[in-house]
Design a protein around this motif. Structure first.
Motif, PDB file in Angstrom:
ATOM      1  N   ILE A   1      -8.041 -25.431 -20.310  1.00 25.48           N
ATOM      2  CA  ILE A   1      -9.439 -25.850 -20.247  1.00 25.48           C
ATOM      3  C   ILE A   1     -10.324 -24.671 -20.629  1.00 25.48           C
ATOM      4  CG2 ILE A   1     -11.298 -26.742 -18.782  1.00 25.48           C
ATOM      5  CD1 ILE A   1      -9.134 -27.947 -16.976  1.00 25.48           C
ATOM      6  N   ALA A   2     -11.130 -24.846 -21.670  1.00 26.05           N
ATOM      7  CA  ALA A   2     -12.088 -23.803 -22.057  1.00 26.05           C
ATOM      8  C   ALA A   2     -13.305 -23.920 -21.153  1.00 26.05           C
ATOM      9  CB  ALA A   2     -12.485 -23.962 -23.516  1.00 26.05           C
ATOM     10  N   GLU A   3     -13.462 -22.970 -20.236  1.00 27.61           N
ATOM     11  CA  GLU A   3     -14.562 -23.021 -19.270  1.00 27.61           C
ATOM     12  C   GLU A   3     -15.848 -22.469 -19.867  1.00 27.61           C
ATOM     13  OE1 GLU A   3     -14.098 -24.659 -16.676  1.00 27.61           O
ATOM     14  OE2 GLU A   3     -11.982 -24.515 -16.100  1.00 27.61           O
ATOM     15  N   THR A   4     -15.751 -21.311 -20.530  1.00 26.00           N
ATOM     16  CA  THR A   4     -16.868 -20.696 -21.259  1.00 26.00           C
ATOM     17  C   THR A   4     -16.281 -20.068 -22.515  1.00 26.00           C
ATOM     18  OG1 THR A   4     -16.680 -18.511 -20.220  1.00 26.00           O
ATOM     19  CG2 THR A   4     -18.036 -20.145 -19.069  1.00 26.00           C
ATOM     20  N   ALA A   5     -17.108 -19.357 -23.272  1.00 22.82           N
ATOM     21  CA  ALA A   5     -16.621 -18.717 -24.494  1.00 22.82           C
ATOM     22  C   ALA A   5     -15.546 -17.678 -24.209  1.00 22.82           C
ATOM     23  CB  ALA A   5     -17.787 -18.076 -25.236  1.00 22.82           C
ATOM     24  N   ASP A   6     -15.556 -17.076 -23.014  1.00 26.51           N
ATOM     25  CA  ASP A   6     -14.577 -16.034 -22.709  1.00 26.51           C
ATOM     26  C   ASP A   6     -13.783 -16.296 -21.433  1.00 26.51           C
ATOM     27  OD1 ASP A   6     -16.599 -15.636 -20.904  1.00 26.51           O
ATOM     28  OD2 ASP A   6     -17.013 -13.553 -21.473  1.00 26.51           O
ATOM     29  N   ALA A   7     -13.751 -17.527 -20.968  1.00 25.23           N
ATOM     30  CA  ALA A   7     -12.974 -17.868 -19.780  1.00 25.23           C
ATOM     31  C   ALA A   7     -12.240 -19.185 -19.985  1.00 25.23           C
ATOM     32  CB  ALA A   7     -13.871 -17.962 -18.551  1.00 25.23           C
ATOM     33  N   SER A   8     -10.963 -19.214 -19.626  1.00 27.57           N
ATOM     34  CA  SER A   8     -10.146 -20.418 -19.752  1.00 27.57           C
ATOM     35  C   SER A   8      -9.354 -20.635 -18.476  1.00 27.57           C
ATOM     36  CB  SER A   8      -9.172 -20.298 -20.931  1.00 27.57           C
ATOM     37  OG  SER A   8      -9.859 -20.201 -22.154  1.00 27.57           O
ATOM     38  N   SER A   9      -9.047 -21.896 -18.207  1.00 24.09           N
ATOM     39  CA  SER A   9      -8.208 -22.247 -17.067  1.00 24.09           C
ATOM     40  C   SER A   9      -6.867 -22.774 -17.552  1.00 24.09           C
ATOM     41  CB  SER A   9      -8.884 -23.308 -16.192  1.00 24.09           C
ATOM     42  OG  SER A   9     -10.028 -22.794 -15.539  1.00 24.09           O
ATOM     43  N   LEU A  10      -5.803 -22.337 -16.901  1.00 26.34           N
ATOM     44  CA  LEU A  10      -4.469 -22.844 -17.156  1.00 26.34           C
ATOM     45  C   LEU A  10      -4.115 -23.800 -16.018  1.00 26.34           C
ATOM     46  CD1 LEU A  10      -4.582 -20.302 -18.952  1.00 26.34           C
ATOM     47  CD2 LEU A  10      -2.206 -19.845 -18.324  1.00 26.34           C
ATOM     48  N   VAL A  11      -3.868 -25.050 -16.357  1.00 22.83           N
ATOM     49  CA  VAL A  11      -3.461 -26.048 -15.369  1.00 22.83           C
ATOM     50  C   VAL A  11      -1.932 -26.046 -15.328  1.00 22.83           C
ATOM     51  CG1 VAL A  11      -3.548 -28.459 -14.679  1.00 22.83           C
ATOM     52  CG2 VAL A  11      -5.520 -27.412 -15.825  1.00 22.83           C
TER      53      VAL A  11
ATOM     54  N   ALA B   1     -12.956  -6.672 -21.759  1.00 20.68           N
ATOM     55  CA  ALA B   1     -12.940  -5.925 -23.023  1.00 20.68           C
ATOM     56  C   ALA B   1     -11.621  -5.204 -23.255  1.00 20.68           C
ATOM     57  CB  ALA B   1     -14.105  -4.936 -23.033  1.00 20.68           C
ATOM     58  N   ASP B   2     -11.100  -4.547 -22.241  1.00 21.11           N
ATOM     59  CA  ASP B   2      -9.858  -3.794 -22.390  1.00 21.11           C
ATOM     60  C   ASP B   2      -8.728  -4.397 -21.557  1.00 21.11           C
ATOM     61  OD1 ASP B   2     -11.065  -1.812 -24.055  1.00 21.11           O
ATOM     62  OD2 ASP B   2     -11.996  -0.951 -22.262  1.00 21.11           O
ATOM     63  N   GLY B   3      -8.842  -5.664 -21.236  1.00 19.41           N
ATOM     64  CA  GLY B   3      -7.859  -6.300 -20.375  1.00 19.41           C
ATOM     65  C   GLY B   3      -6.681  -6.855 -21.165  1.00 19.41           C
ATOM     66  N   TYR B   4      -5.555  -6.141 -21.132  1.00 21.48           N
ATOM     67  CA  TYR B   4      -4.390  -6.587 -21.887  1.00 21.48           C
ATOM     68  C   TYR B   4      -3.922  -7.964 -21.419  1.00 21.48           C
ATOM     69  CZ  TYR B   4       0.348  -7.090 -23.591  1.00 21.48           C
ATOM     70  OH  TYR B   4       1.482  -7.597 -24.178  1.00 21.48           O
ATOM     71  N   GLY B   5      -3.797  -8.133 -20.112  1.00 18.25           N
ATOM     72  CA  GLY B   5      -3.266  -9.379 -19.589  1.00 18.25           C
ATOM     73  C   GLY B   5      -4.145 -10.581 -19.889  1.00 18.25           C
ATOM     74  N   SER B   6      -5.435 -10.451 -19.629  1.00 19.03           N
ATOM     75  CA  SER B   6      -6.333 -11.588 -19.832  1.00 19.03           C
ATOM     76  C   SER B   6      -6.409 -11.974 -21.308  1.00 19.03           C
ATOM     77  CB  SER B   6      -7.730 -11.274 -19.287  1.00 19.03           C
ATOM     78  OG  SER B   6      -8.317 -10.184 -19.980  1.00 19.03           O
TER      79      SER B   6
END
Length: 347
Positions: free
Chosen positions: A19-29, A84-89
């Motif tokens: 789910i695309a929540e915002t331009a830079d945030a997503s949810s994994l169901v 910005a520098d978050g490898y995991g995200s």
């Protein structure tokens, strides 16, 4: 103490939807297999620890909060915001699609209400809304108290769960109040704005999640106007340096090392265990077959926080505890080692 290798920790689960929540945030169901349903039962405000591939180290571990509610949602929803520098995200947002598998530890974390009774005062900034949303939805669905949310963001487009919050505000208009603080319109949060929002809720339970300066401002402001610090719950995540998916050392013998006796109370049950001087409490509990709460095993996340009721320990790394926690007798089970013959500990 001697040790032998154990199986790697964690479980593989499938991503059913993105789910695309915002331009830079997503949810994994997340689709959890039926045989793991009990293992993945969760409380509002908890998180999942995800194993992410890395060319440099083989894998890294990151913690992401659960935004769904155990009272209203059939599947777990984990929300991730790019940094910005978050490898995991960035890796998860760029590479995971519906149908992919991810390797995770079961839900963990102590940023969760002990009771859903009474009123709740919630504070979130940016992606800090994720665990707060889980708490908010659960209280509205399963209790009768009022819920007030102060939510800070850069601008309207950066509000995660904006539409869902609007729907909940309409459905629970008599119990839910949401105040958006948008930097683009009214500036950054200030002690005055927090005070105006909070000055009638001293008898409520408080949960705060967001950047460290925001959380510190909220706590300082609330305590200055009469809130009990014991009713203010702060959530914070740190990047994990170690591998929480690595096998836990199996405690098989003391080999001459001194052992203590500890009574550990967890979920209402008390277990009496032999605790070698060179083992952590979590190692001892897991080897005894107890479903102990833990995640990072580095003293960083606070999932294994417990109260030392009797006895003494070498506390080890306690970065996840603030001075008030330590003063109240909290220790971390993944770090503590015994220094007295008998101990009593409560989770």
């Amino acid at each position: 103490m001697t040790s032998v290798a154990a199986d790697s920790l964690g479980h593989t689960v499938r991503v059913a939807e993105i789910i695309a929540e915002t331009a830079d945030a997503s949810s994994l169901v997340i689709e959890v297999p039926a045989e793991l349903a009990a293992r993945f039962a969760y409380r509002p405000g908890q998180f999942l620890t995800v194993r992410i591939p890395s060319d440099r180290t083989g894998s890294v571990a990151r913690c992401y909060s659960i935004a769904s509610s155990p009272s209203t949602d059939d599947r777990i929803k984990m929300t991730i915001k790019r940094t910005a520098d978050g490898y995991g995200s960035n890796w998860l947002c760029d590479n995971i699609t519906a149908g992919d598998d991810v390797h995770v530890l079961p839900p963990s974390g102590t940023f969760t209400p002990h009771s859903l009774d009474g009123d709740f005062r919630l504070f979130a900034a940016g992606s800090g809304i994720t665990p707060v949303m889980s708490i908010l939805k659960t209280v509205l669905a399963s209790a009768t108290g009022r819920v007030s949310l102060y939510y800070a963001n850069r601008d309207r487009d950066s509000i995660i769960f904006d539409a869902e919050l609007a729907d909940l505000s309409e459905k629970f208009s008599d119990r839910l109040t949401v105040e958006h603080r948008l930097e683009s319109e009214t500036g950054l949060p200030t002690p005055d704005s927090l005070t105006r929002f909070a000055d009638t809720g001293q008898d409520g339970t408080v949960f705060v999640c967001g950047p460290a300066p925001f959380m510190a401002m909220v706590k300082e402001t609330l305590t200055s106007i009469g809130y009990d610090r014991h009713h203010i719950h702060i959530e914070e995540f740190r990047s994990l340096d170690g591998d929480p998916f690595a096998p836990i050392t199996q405690v098989t013998a003391t080999d001459g090392a001194g052992s203590s006796t500890v009574d550990v109370t967890l979920d209402g049950d008390t277990h009496t265990l032999s605790w070698p001087a060179d083992a952590t409490l979590i190692d001892v509990m897991v080897n005894a077959g107890i479903d102990a709460p833990y995640s990072c095993r580095e003293g960083e996340c606070g999932s294994c926080a417990c109260t030392l009721v009797e006895g003494t320990v070498d506390p080890g790394v306690t970065d996840a505890l603030d001075p008030d926690d330590v003063a109240d007798g909290y220790i971390l089970g993944c770090q503590a080692k015994p220094t007295s013959p008998t101990l009593r500990i409560e989770f």
